[in-house]
Scaffold this motif. Structure first.
Motif, short mmCIF file in Angstrom:
data_model
loop_
_atom_site.label_atom_id
_atom_site.label_comp_id
_atom_site.label_asym_id
_atom_site.label_seq_id
_atom_site.Cartn_x
_atom_site.Cartn_y
_atom_site.Cartn_z
N ASP A 150 0.62 -1.26 0.14
CA ASP A 150 -0.18 0.13 -0.03
C ASP A 150 1.14 1.27 0.14
O ASP A 150 0.46 2.21 -0.73
CB ASP A 150 -0.92 -0.04 1.25
CG ASP A 150 -2.11 -0.99 1.15
OD1 ASP A 150 -2.42 -1.42 0.00
OD2 ASP A 150 -2.71 -1.45 2.21
N MET A 151 1.86 1.31 0.58
CA MET A 151 2.80 2.38 0.80
C MET A 151 3.57 2.59 -0.50
O MET A 151 3.68 3.82 -1.15
CB MET A 151 3.89 2.05 1.96
CG MET A 151 4.85 3.50 2.11
SD MET A 151 4.04 4.93 2.50
CE MET A 151 5.26 6.19 2.67
N LEU A 152 3.95 1.49 -1.09
CA LEU A 152 4.60 1.98 -2.46
C LEU A 152 3.65 2.20 -3.50
O LEU A 152 3.93 3.34 -4.27
CB LEU A 152 5.25 0.55 -2.83
CG LEU A 152 6.22 -0.23 -1.89
CD1 LEU A 152 6.80 -1.59 -2.46
CD2 LEU A 152 7.55 0.93 -1.74
N GLU A 153 2.39 1.75 -3.35
CA GLU A 153 1.29 2.38 -4.13
C GLU A 153 1.05 3.84 -4.18
O GLU A 153 1.04 4.67 -4.98
CB GLU A 153 0.09 1.53 -3.96
CG GLU A 153 -1.12 2.04 -5.17
CD GLU A 153 -2.19 1.14 -4.90
OE1 GLU A 153 -3.49 1.57 -5.29
OE2 GLU A 153 -2.00 0.23 -4.18
N ILE A 163 13.78 8.08 -2.15
CA ILE A 163 15.04 7.59 -1.40
C ILE A 163 14.66 6.92 -0.33
O ILE A 163 13.78 7.38 0.55
CB ILE A 163 16.13 8.88 -1.02
CG1 ILE A 163 16.57 9.45 -2.06
CG2 ILE A 163 17.32 7.78 -0.08
CD1 ILE A 163 17.71 10.50 -1.55
N PHE A 164 14.75 5.65 -0.12
CA PHE A 164 14.45 4.74 0.99
C PHE A 164 15.47 4.54 1.98
O PHE A 164 16.58 4.62 1.39
CB PHE A 164 14.05 3.17 0.41
CG PHE A 164 12.76 3.32 -0.40
CD1 PHE A 164 11.35 3.41 0.18
CD2 PHE A 164 12.82 3.31 -1.81
CE1 PHE A 164 10.36 3.42 -0.68
CE2 PHE A 164 11.55 3.22 -2.45
CZ PHE A 164 10.31 3.28 -1.98
N LEU A 165 15.31 4.30 3.16
CA LEU A 165 16.23 4.04 4.14
C LEU A 165 15.45 3.45 5.33
O LEU A 165 14.26 3.60 5.59
CB LEU A 165 16.92 5.18 4.64
CG LEU A 165 16.38 6.42 5.52
CD1 LEU A 165 17.16 7.45 6.25
CD2 LEU A 165 15.19 7.17 4.71
N GLY A 166 16.37 2.92 6.22
CA GLY A 166 15.69 2.08 7.56
C GLY A 166 15.91 0.70 7.30
O GLY A 166 16.26 0.17 6.19
N TYR A 172 12.26 -5.68 2.63
CA TYR A 172 11.33 -5.80 1.71
C TYR A 172 11.96 -5.29 0.37
O TYR A 172 11.25 -4.75 -0.53
CB TYR A 172 10.09 -4.65 2.12
CG TYR A 172 9.58 -5.31 3.26
CD1 TYR A 172 8.69 -6.19 3.26
CD2 TYR A 172 9.67 -4.76 4.50
CE1 TYR A 172 7.89 -6.68 4.35
CE2 TYR A 172 9.11 -4.91 5.78
CZ TYR A 172 8.16 -6.00 5.52
OH TYR A 172 7.46 -6.61 6.47
N LEU A 173 13.28 -5.30 0.02
CA LEU A 173 13.62 -4.83 -1.26
C LEU A 173 13.49 -5.62 -2.43
O LEU A 173 13.25 -4.84 -3.25
CB LEU A 173 15.32 -5.10 -0.93
CG LEU A 173 16.20 -4.48 -2.15
CD1 LEU A 173 15.66 -3.01 -2.58
CD2 LEU A 173 17.61 -4.67 -2.13
N PRO A 174 13.06 -6.90 -2.35
CA PRO A 174 12.43 -7.52 -3.53
C PRO A 174 11.08 -7.07 -3.85
O PRO A 174 10.65 -6.99 -5.13
CB PRO A 174 12.24 -9.04 -3.04
CG PRO A 174 13.47 -9.15 -2.01
CD PRO A 174 13.45 -7.99 -1.27
N VAL A 175 10.22 -6.52 -2.96
CA VAL A 175 8.94 -6.02 -3.17
C VAL A 175 9.13 -4.67 -3.73
O VAL A 175 8.45 -4.18 -4.47
CB VAL A 175 8.05 -5.90 -1.83
CG1 VAL A 175 6.73 -5.13 -2.19
CG2 VAL A 175 8.02 -7.09 -1.04
N ILE A 176 10.04 -3.71 -3.34
CA ILE A 176 10.50 -2.32 -3.75
C ILE A 176 10.74 -2.79 -5.02
O ILE A 176 10.27 -1.79 -5.95
CB ILE A 176 11.65 -1.65 -2.94
CG1 ILE A 176 10.99 -1.58 -1.56
CG2 ILE A 176 12.07 -0.47 -3.48
CD1 ILE A 176 12.15 -0.94 -0.65
#
Length: 243
Positions: A150-153, A163-166, A172-176
């Motif tokens: 939901d967040m990526l959508e 930019i992603f971090l954390g 969840y890199l494969p999902v990203i």
């Protein structure tokens, strides 16, 4: 102004002191030991290294959540104990804001991801807007526990580079990689995890604006119930349905 920052909201344990916009010292570790083993020894070592008299602090800034329930409780107890003993106020800095501050000044959206298990993340999105000779951080998507998909959508819908971090990024890199339609980057080591320097730096800003609380009144911001509380609530709902 002199601010002590503490962050034990995730896997990282970190303490730092900022004075008048300058980082005087920081101690950060992300290695197997529990925060109850590391925080106070790290603070003691930092105090010695920069010859800090704790009584000269103006406030204690604490990463107030979301994050690990145990980590937040340990950080909260440490900050409250210091605040009460020193008669100093606390500055509650949302963990996700502290994470985003790592990337101060970027023209991309900043999306912290903290692993909350079960395909959930604690997340938000921020942008940095030029103000005077610096930048102001503004919330674009408010912090919340969210399904990663939901967040990526939502991020795709904003049509801006992210930019992603954390600590949720490697989980969840494969999902990203599968679901992100807009350009994105991953923050590098050194700026991709919690840092007490960011908590202290934001704490200095918030303290100057009068955003402090009495140490005795501080409570972590969990954003959701613990697993035990969720299971207890689910069990109560099931009992209600039994004739």
């Amino acid at each position: 102004m002199r601010i002590l920052g503490i962050d034990s909201s995730g896997l990282v344990a970190s303490v730092a002191v900022v004075a008048e916009g300058q980082l005087l010292g920081e101690f950060t570790t992300d290695y197997k030991k529990t925060h109850s083993q590391t925080l106070l020894p790290m603070l003691d070592e930092l105090k010695k290294m920069i010859e800090l008299d704790l009584n000269t602090l103006d406030a204690v800034a604490i990463a107030s959540g979301p994050g690990s329930f145990t980590g937040l409780r340990i950080g909260s107890a440490t900050a409250k104990g210091l605040g009460l003993a020193l008669h100093k106020p606390l500055v509650e800095v949302p963990t996700l804001e502290g994470l985003a501050w790592n990337l101060w000044g970027t023209d991309c959206l900043v999306c912290p991801l903290m692993d909350a298990r079960r395909n959930q993340v604690y997340t938000a999105a921020y942008e940095f807007v030029p103000v005077g000779d610096g930048f102001e951080m503004r919330s674009v998507i408010p912090q919340s526990p969210s399904d990663i998909g939901d967040m990526l959508e939502k991020l795709n819908g904003l049509e801006r580079r992210v930019i992603f971090l954390g600590d949720g990024v490697p989980v969840y890199l494969p999902v990203i990689r599968d679901k992100m339609k807009v350009d994105y980057s991953l923050a590098p080591a050194g700026s991709n995890r919690q840092r007490a320097a960011c908590i202290a730096a934001l704490g200095e800003i918030y303290c100057a604006a009068g955003k402090t609380v009495e140490a005795a009144l501080h409570q972590p911001e969990y954003l959701r119930k613990s697993q035990a509380e969720q299971e207890e609530a689910a069990g109560e709902e099931r009992r209600k349905t039994i004739p």
